[in-house]
Each structure stands twice: as C-alpha cells, then as structure tokens.
Scaffold this active site. Structure first.
Site, PDB file in Angstrom:
ATOM      1  N   ILE A  52      26.860 -75.481-131.649  1.00 20.68           N
ATOM      2  CA  ILE A  52      25.816 -75.635-132.449  1.00 20.68           C
ATOM      3  C   ILE A  52      25.673 -77.016-133.664  1.00 20.68           C
ATOM      4  O   ILE A  52      24.623 -77.122-134.615  1.00 20.68           O
ATOM      5  CB  ILE A  52      25.295 -74.212-132.991  1.00 20.68           C
ATOM      6  CG1 ILE A  52      26.806 -73.401-133.899  1.00 20.68           C
ATOM      7  CG2 ILE A  52      25.373 -73.253-132.132  1.00 20.68           C
ATOM      8  CD1 ILE A  52      26.257 -72.536-134.896  1.00 20.68           C
ATOM      9  N   TYR A 138      32.661 -64.661-144.950  1.00 22.96           N
ATOM     10  CA  TYR A 138      31.297 -63.834-143.132  1.00 22.96           C
ATOM     11  C   TYR A 138      30.351 -63.546-144.153  1.00 22.96           C
ATOM     12  O   TYR A 138      29.343 -64.041-143.950  1.00 22.96           O
ATOM     13  CB  TYR A 138      32.049 -63.524-142.757  1.00 22.96           C
ATOM     14  CG  TYR A 138      31.812 -62.498-141.549  1.00 22.96           C
ATOM     15  CD1 TYR A 138      31.280 -63.382-140.307  1.00 22.96           C
ATOM     16  CD2 TYR A 138      30.932 -61.685-141.621  1.00 22.96           C
ATOM     17  CE1 TYR A 138      30.397 -63.022-139.693  1.00 22.96           C
ATOM     18  CE2 TYR A 138      30.458 -61.255-140.699  1.00 22.96           C
ATOM     19  CZ  TYR A 138      29.948 -61.235-139.459  1.00 22.96           C
ATOM     20  OH  TYR A 138      28.738 -60.968-138.180  1.00 22.96           O
ATOM     21  N   VAL A 182      37.467 -51.951-134.412  1.00 23.19           N
ATOM     22  CA  VAL A 182      38.354 -50.787-134.379  1.00 23.19           C
ATOM     23  C   VAL A 182      37.946 -49.716-132.938  1.00 23.19           C
ATOM     24  O   VAL A 182      39.046 -49.489-132.709  1.00 23.19           O
ATOM     25  CB  VAL A 182      37.819 -50.240-135.517  1.00 23.19           C
ATOM     26  CG1 VAL A 182      36.226 -49.264-135.129  1.00 23.19           C
ATOM     27  CG2 VAL A 182      39.077 -49.202-135.535  1.00 23.19           C
ATOM     28  N   GLY A 267      40.054 -54.510-148.898  1.00 26.59           N
ATOM     29  CA  GLY A 267      38.717 -54.950-149.524  1.00 26.59           C
ATOM     30  C   GLY A 267      37.438 -54.003-148.408  1.00 26.59           C
ATOM     31  O   GLY A 267      36.535 -53.765-148.058  1.00 26.59           O
TER      32      GLY A 267
HETATM   33  N1  LIG Z   1      30.310 -57.942-133.458  1.00 23.04           N
HETATM   34  C1  LIG Z   1      29.824 -56.834-134.451  1.00 23.04           C
HETATM   35  O1  LIG Z   1      30.002 -56.022-134.779  1.00 23.04           O
HETATM   36  C2  LIG Z   1      29.108 -57.875-134.771  1.00 23.04           C
HETATM   37  C3  LIG Z   1      28.311 -57.444-136.387  1.00 23.04           C
HETATM   38  C4  LIG Z   1      27.209 -57.719-137.015  1.00 23.04           C
HETATM   39  C5  LIG Z   1      27.057 -58.969-137.106  1.00 23.04           C
HETATM   40  N2  LIG Z   1      27.261 -59.625-135.415  1.00 23.04           N
HETATM   41  C6  LIG Z   1      26.538 -60.907-135.358  1.00 23.04           C
HETATM   42  O2  LIG Z   1      26.740 -61.140-134.124  1.00 23.04           O
HETATM   43  C7  LIG Z   1      26.852 -62.313-133.686  1.00 23.04           C
HETATM   44  C8  LIG Z   1      27.590 -62.000-131.646  1.00 23.04           C
HETATM   45  O3  LIG Z   1      28.726 -61.613-132.232  1.00 23.04           O
HETATM   46  P1  LIG Z   1      29.538 -60.975-130.859  1.00 23.04           P
HETATM   47  O4  LIG Z   1      30.222 -59.882-131.253  1.00 23.04           O
HETATM   48  O5  LIG Z   1      28.689 -61.309-129.953  1.00 23.04           O
HETATM   49  O6  LIG Z   1      30.257 -62.248-131.436  1.00 23.04           O
HETATM   50  P2  LIG Z   1      31.404 -63.048-130.567  1.00 23.04           P
HETATM   51  O7  LIG Z   1      32.248 -63.624-130.589  1.00 23.04           O
HETATM   52  O8  LIG Z   1      31.465 -62.515-129.247  1.00 23.04           O
HETATM   53  O9  LIG Z   1      30.444 -64.475-129.721  1.00 23.04           O
HETATM   54  C9  LIG Z   1      29.537 -65.375-129.998  1.00 23.04           C
HETATM   55  C10 LIG Z   1      29.949 -66.460-129.030  1.00 23.04           C
HETATM   56  O10 LIG Z   1      29.286 -67.660-129.666  1.00 23.04           O
HETATM   57  C11 LIG Z   1      30.295 -69.156-129.362  1.00 23.04           C
HETATM   58  N3  LIG Z   1      30.488 -69.804-130.987  1.00 23.04           N
HETATM   59  C12 LIG Z   1      31.235 -69.411-131.625  1.00 23.04           C
HETATM   60  N4  LIG Z   1      31.183 -70.706-132.515  1.00 23.04           N
HETATM   61  C13 LIG Z   1      30.580 -71.539-131.713  1.00 23.04           C
HETATM   62  C14 LIG Z   1      29.353 -73.075-132.264  1.00 23.04           C
HETATM   63  N5  LIG Z   1      30.032 -73.444-133.287  1.00 23.04           N
HETATM   64  N6  LIG Z   1      28.940 -73.716-131.046  1.00 23.04           N
HETATM   65  C15 LIG Z   1      28.447 -73.374-130.168  1.00 23.04           C
HETATM   66  N7  LIG Z   1      28.638 -71.633-129.785  1.00 23.04           N
HETATM   67  C16 LIG Z   1      30.254 -71.249-131.070  1.00 23.04           C
HETATM   68  C17 LIG Z   1      31.305 -68.497-129.156  1.00 23.04           C
HETATM   69  O11 LIG Z   1      32.131 -69.248-128.075  1.00 23.04           O
HETATM   70  C18 LIG Z   1      31.739 -67.205-128.389  1.00 23.04           C
HETATM   71  O12 LIG Z   1      30.805 -67.557-126.772  1.00 23.04           O
HETATM   72  C19 LIG Z   1      26.871 -62.782-134.827  1.00 23.04           C
HETATM   73  O13 LIG Z   1      26.282 -64.353-134.939  1.00 23.04           O
HETATM   74  C20 LIG Z   1      28.090 -61.690-135.339  1.00 23.04           C
HETATM   75  O14 LIG Z   1      28.083 -62.575-137.516  1.00 23.04           O
HETATM   76  C21 LIG Z   1      27.936 -59.400-134.621  1.00 23.04           C
END
Ligand SMILES: NC(=O)c1ccc[n+]([C@@H]2O[C@H](COP(=O)([O-])OP(=O)(O)OC[C@H]3O[C@@H](n4cnc5c(N)ncnc54)[C@H](O)[C@@H]3O)[C@@H](O)[C@H]2O)c1
Length: 305
Positions: A52, A138, A182, A267
């Site tokens: 990205i 984060y 978790v 934390g």
């Molecule tokens: N999982 C949770 O509980 C949670 C809670 C709140 C918010 N979020 C947000 O939701 C979104 C999705 O979370 P998720 O659980 O699907 O995460 P995930 O880690 O399963 O998926 C993230 C994807 O982004 C890709 N990625 C990471 N860095 C990248 C980069 N620099 N360039 C291109 N691709 C990249 C990874 O390869 C992965 O496929 C995130 O933005 C996260 O911050 C997640």
C-alpha cells in the site's frame, strides 16, 4: 459494473469482502502477502501483489470507484515492539492511498480504523463521541489514518468514511500467528484438549463481532451518500467476559477443564463494548450471535476454508 479495490483482500476481513462483492462488482485485491493466508481468490478477481506504500498502489486507487482499505499492521504487541514499522504501514500506507484517491474520481473510500483508538474506556458503552486516547502505537496509527481520511474529506471533498471495529473474529483468523485474537487462541488450545489460558482473572469484557457483520456494514456504507467524513463503531453492543468466552468454547467441544490463569497482561483494558446506535441509523444490525460464530469456527477449523 463498479470497480472495487480491496486492500488486504487476502486477510481475514478482506477475503470475506471479496467473497461478498465479486459477484456484482469488478474486484481487485491489493495485498503484499505479509500475513499467511490460505484464501483462494474466486475466479475473475485480480490480485496485485504489492504494498500500500507503493506508487503502484496509488495508481490502482485512482483507477477505481470504491476503495475498501483493510490492509494494515494489525498487532498491538508488534506495534509496541516496533512503532516505526507500524506507523510506516498504517499511517504512510493510508496517506499514500488517499493521495491516489485525490487523483481519481472515487465514489467512496472506506477506511478500517479500530476501537483501539478509544484506549481505556471512560464510560460504557463506548459511542463515537467517547474521547480518543490510544494506548499503543497501533491505536495511534489507526487514529492518525482516520484523521487523514476525515481531513481529506473536509479539505479535498473526498468521499471517505471510517469504521471502528471492536474485536473481530472468524474462521479465517490465522491460528499460527502469535498475535491472533483470544478466540482463535482458545479454539486452538481446546481443539488439542488443552485448557484455555487466561491472563488476569478473566473478568475483563470484550465486544466480539463476526467478520460477516463487519462485511454487512461495509456493504451499507458503500451505497451510502449521506455520511461521508464520518466515523462509525461496528460491534454488537454485547459484552462477553473472557471467562464466559472460555466456557462457551469448552462447551462447544464438550470439554470441562480447569482454565489456566496467568498474570494479567500489562496495559490490558478491563472492559470494552460498543454503542452501535449510530451504525443502526444506516441500517446495520449484527446478525451473528457469538455462540453461532464460534460454532462456525469449530466447524471449519479442521477443513480447508
Ligand atoms: N482483527 C481485529 O480484531 C480488528 C479489530 C479492529 C480493527 N481491525 C482492522 O481491520 C482491518 C483488517 O483486519 P484483519 O483482521 O482482516 O487483518 P489481517 O492481518 O487478517 O489482514 C490484513 C491483510 O493486509 C495485508 N497487508 C498488511 N500490510 C500490508 C501492506 N503494507 N501492503 C499491502 N498489504 C498489506 C496482509 O498481508 C493481510 O492479508 C485492519 O485494518 C485492522 O487494523 C481489525
């Protein structure tokens, strides 16, 4: 056909978004494959293996109607260890995509923020007016991305909207990832006849929301025209203690074991759950109760999903 770019489309939430959107839209996934993924893209969906933060990403964004930006460094723990990596991915990555959006003619830019922006809740349930006070790099980087999105809306008229998911779960969370949530960790332990490990007394509460419900909110926002520049909580509004969660998972596997307790994690937030009144005004209704969502995980965890 609308052209939709899903960043992080190989990840937990991104992959469900691909599944949902590809039947009626032309979907492209941008993912650097930094997370392990077993997901197989449906036929007709293009994968661009890039970052990205790249110029390729900028050009891609400017060539799409809707961008759903899920890609991120998602681990709180990793962000504490390496704040620069976290900020580079989450802040610079988001800003780079917004610059692409400024060159294009987007209908919508949907940004995945996080409930981590709130920090330790001052009151419950947490609504969008709750003060933001992130307790980790984060949370800070997610908030910064959010601020850029709303600023790009106000200054450049970009149709951005931000969501703040609470604790997302699904069968597609990677159990081998040491930073997994978790639910995935408890499932992994219990499926091996090992008791769940709880840090602290287990009385801490969370709002666990299924990835399917998150997808439904994104669907609603992708067609919405009235809330650009705004921020929405996405959770269930239901609190579950970690001890209740452990019991539910053991019940699912028909096991009755003594939970292992360890020292609380530094934390760790005590209580957190969302007020979703604002999301409800755009039609959002969480559909998946936790027990049903856990059953979906246990049903699929031993099969190739
Ligand atoms: N999982 C949770 O509980 C949670 C809670 C709140 C918010 N979020 C947000 O939701 C979104 C999705 O979370 P998720 O659980 O699907 O995460 P995930 O880690 O399963 O998926 C993230 C994807 O982004 C890709 N990625 C990471 N860095 C990248 C980069 N620099 N360039 C291109 N691709 C990249 C990874 O390869 C992965 O496929 C995130 O933005 C996260 O911050 C997640």
């Amino acid at each position: 056909m609308r052209k939709i770019l899903i960043t992080g489309g190989m990840g937990q939430v991104g992959s469900y978004l691909v599944d949902k959107f590809h039947s009626h839209s032309q979907v492209t996934v941008l993912d650097n494959l930094s997370s392990r993924s077993k997901y197989v893209l449906p036929e007709g969906v293009d994968l661009v293996k890039d970052d990205i933060r790249s110029s390729v990403a900028q050009d891609l964004v400017s060539d799409h109607d809707i961008v759903i930006h899920t890609a991120a460094q998602i681990s709180v723990k990793k962000s504490m260890e390496d704040p620069l990596f976290d900020a580079d991915n989450n802040v610079f990555g988001t800003l780079n995509l917004l610059e692409g959006a400024r060159k294009g003619d987007l209908e919508k830019f949907i940004y995945f923020s996080s409930a981590a922006v709130y920090g330790n809740p001052e009151y419950l349930a947490v609504d969008e007016k709750h003060p933001v006070n992130p307790m980790s790099p984060y949370g800070a980087s997610k908030l910064c991305g959010e601020k850029y999105c709303t600023m790009y809306h106000d200054a450049y008229g970009l149709p951005t909207v931000c969501i703040r998911p609470f604790n997302i779960y699904s069968p597609r969370q990677d159990p081998s990832n040491p930073y997994s949530g978790v639910i995935t960790k408890f499932m992994e332990r219990v499926s091996q006849d090992l008791p769940p490990i709880i840090f602290g007394d287990g009385g801490q509460t969370r709002d666990f929301v299924s990835a399917h419900d998150i997808v439904n909110m994104v669907m609603l926002l992708s067609d919405d025209r009235d809330h650009n520049g705004e921020v929405f909580n996405v959770g269930t509004g239901v609190k579950t203690s970690v001890i209740e969660l452990a019991d539910m998972i053991m019940d699912l596997f028909d096991l009755d074991m003594d939970i292992e307790f360890r020292d609380p994690m530094q934390g760790d937030i005590r209580d957190s759950y969302s007020d979703i009144s604002k999301a409800k005004k755009v039609g959002y209704r969480p559909q998946i109760e936790l027990k049903r969502g856990l059953k979906e995980i246990s049903d699929t965890m031993f099969t190739a999903d």
